[in-house]
Motif scaffolding. Structure first.
Motif: not given
Length: 547
Positions: A54-82
């Motif tokens: 019904d309604k949504f409010t943006l509380l805190n926008p994330a920077a774009s781009p982020l170093p990697f996107y942990p919740s998006d399966p379309s991105y390959s898993l970032a390397n361990e050091d990063l």
């Protein structure tokens, strides 16, 4: 994770959901309902429902781009050091966040079980005194006493918990304790770690039923009950009522390791009876690892067996043993030999390490016959009380005898006469390790409660100087005050949780782990400080050129 649906003219907002950067924080108001038939997602815990927004409010926008996107399966898993550098993002991955929640659940189960067993949870000091127990310590300077004065972070709460039992305020102590060891960088070790620490008063100091054969069975029963409770509530698995017991000597001779993985065979064969007298040096025996593909599983075609050596050399069988040895072998067998002391020493042998490499090659080929029981718990008991073969303790022992476990471990009652005669290599300790699938998950012992015997170990066996012995004055004073027989154990919580989370690395079950080199990639520690700060502690930085 939850599916959001916007219907009709959409939700009330100055923004479109599609315009919000990924990983942003959004407050959503709407109605929860069932998904349409056929639209369910079996791969999601919430796959049967959706939220009509019904309604949504943006509380805190994330920077774009982020170093990697942990919740998006379309991105390959970032390397361990990063991922380690940006651990706050990595912890958003469901694999890691579920591990951390499971860790919390396991700790809660352990606390509840021990409270039900009338254990008292007691915190012990983090800032202690440096004592020569075995491992290297982290030292902490202070301005509050004449400089330079240093605290030591505890390798374990070993001495405080013994003093607690001596005090009589409790005869059953436990703590989920933070511990610190300044060890050289090793794979999957952490300079700070967590252990489930137990100590019990009035434990038996001799005897023991069956293969156990020594004191401390009270500790054994508590630990087995606790582990069974954890496995039942976390995995839904009923473990055996009693865990198997194997002596250190049996483990080393049969599996070439003091923490044997018994889920598979490949046992080492003792050839002592096949070797004519006088062929081997006195006190030595000949052992063999016989690999039989028809029994142990097949390696890939054209597999180079030389790759399994790991750079180690193996013995040649004496010609005199040839005819008898041939009767043990079949066509297609491969065999490696090792000459070693009849009384084993150290934590592994060349054949034991070869056994693990061979098993790994068979496992990678999918041909290693494994036990249908996925959890092989074993107690390993009666370790040598003293050793000259532990390089980790060489910095303290300096060529002297070192304690295999720690200097407070009691000898097996039958071996006290050997101790009195100075036959230190033959003395067994009332020391027990709990091993699961080739991994040590805990270790403990019955303690010395006799101050005369404790001081003899310090001075006569370990050859501690007066200054080194005086660092244990508080413990000796407690033992002289009427300390009861006592014993305990510490189980590695990090390793235990890693096993239950089915992950090979303990870093996957620690919120903010260090690297193998002891560096914290998030907080950038350890770090240098200003020379003026060091001066307050009576410490002067060495000039790098002078080094």
């Amino acid at each position: 994770m939850l599916n959001l649906v916007i219907r009709g003219k959409g939700a009330k907002s100055e923004l479109r959901l599609g315009d919000i950067p990924p990983e942003s924080v959004v407050l959503v108001e709407g109605t929860v309902g069932l998904r349409k038939e056929g639209a369910e997602n079996e791969n999601m815990e919430t796959g049967e429902v959706e939220v009509v927004v019904d309604k949504f409010t943006l509380l805190n926008p994330a920077a774009s781009p982020l170093p990697f996107y942990p919740s998006d399966p379309s991105y390959s898993l970032a390397n361990e050091d990063l991922r380690a550098k940006h651990r706050h993002l990595d912890l958003r991955r469901s694999e890691l966040s579920s591990n951390i929640r499971k860790r919390s659940k396991i700790a809660h189960i352990i606390r509840c079980f021990l409270h039900d067993q009338n254990f008292t949870e007691i915190e012990t000091p983090i800032l202690l005194k440096s004592t020569p127990e075995g491992a290297r310590e982290f030292l902490v300077p202070t301005r509050l006493t004449p400089s330079p004065s240093l605290y030591a972070l505890p390798q374990s709460p070993q001495q405080p918990k013994q003093l607690l039992i001596a005090s009589g305020c409790t005869d059953a102590y436990f703590q989920i304790a933070r511990c610190f060891r300044d060890e050289d960088g090793r794979k999957d070790r952490q300079p700070e770690f967590t252990q489930v620490d137990l100590e019990m008063g009035f434990v038996s100091g001799a005897g023991g039923s069956g293969a156990w054969g020594m004191g401390g069975e009270e500790v054994r029963r508590v630990v087995e009950g606790m582990v069974r409770r954890v496995w039942k509530e976390v995995e839904g698995v009923e473990l055996e009522k009693e865990f198997a017991v194997m002596s250190y000597t049996q483990a080393m001779n049969r599996f070439g390791s003091d923490k044997p993985d018994t889920r598979f065979g490949l046992e080492i064969t003792d050839l002592a009876l096949l070797t004519p007298a006088g062929v081997l040096a006195s006190g030595y025996s000949l052992r063999a690892l016989i690999y039989r593909p028809s029994r142990d599983g097949a390696l890939p075609p054209n597999f180079d067996l030389g790759m399994l050596s790991g750079g180690e050399s193996f013995a040649e069988p004496p010609p005199e043993a040839g005819p008898e040895l041939e009767r043990l072998l079949e066509d297609g067998d491969a065999v490696w030999f090792e000459e070693g002391p009849i009384v084993p020493e150290g934590g592994s042998t060349s054949l034991g390490r070869l056994r693990l490499r061979l098993a790994e090659a068979l496992r990678a080929n999918g041909t290693l016959p494994l036990s249908p029981n996925p959890y092989h718990f074993h107690w390993i008991t009666a370790f040598p009380l003293f050793t000259l073969a532990d390089p980790d303790k060489a910095h303290l022992s300096k060529g002297r005898w070192a304690s295999t476990h720690h200097p407070f471990t009691a000898p097996v009652a039958e071996d006290i006469a050997l101790l009195e005669r100075g036959e230190y290599a033959a003395v067994r300790g009332q020391h027990y390790d709990l091993v699961l699938n080739g991994m040590e998950i805990g270790g403990g012992s019955v303690r010395i409660h006799d101050p005369v015997l404790q001081e003899k170990v310090f001075r006569d066996v370990l050859q501690l100087t007066d200054e080194e012995t005086n660092r244990f004055a508080h413990l000796l004073a407690a033992l002289r005050s009427g300390a009861p027989p006592h014993g305990g154990i510490a189980l590695g919580l990090d390793r235990l949780v890693a096993i239950l989370c089915n992950t090979a690395s303990i870093r996957d079950v620690i919120a903010f782990p260090k690297t193998a080199g002891g560096v914290d990639p998030v907080f950038k520690s350890p770090d240098s400080v200003e020379d003026s700060v060091l001066e307050e502690y009576g410490i002067q930085a060495r000039n790098s050129k002078a080094q």
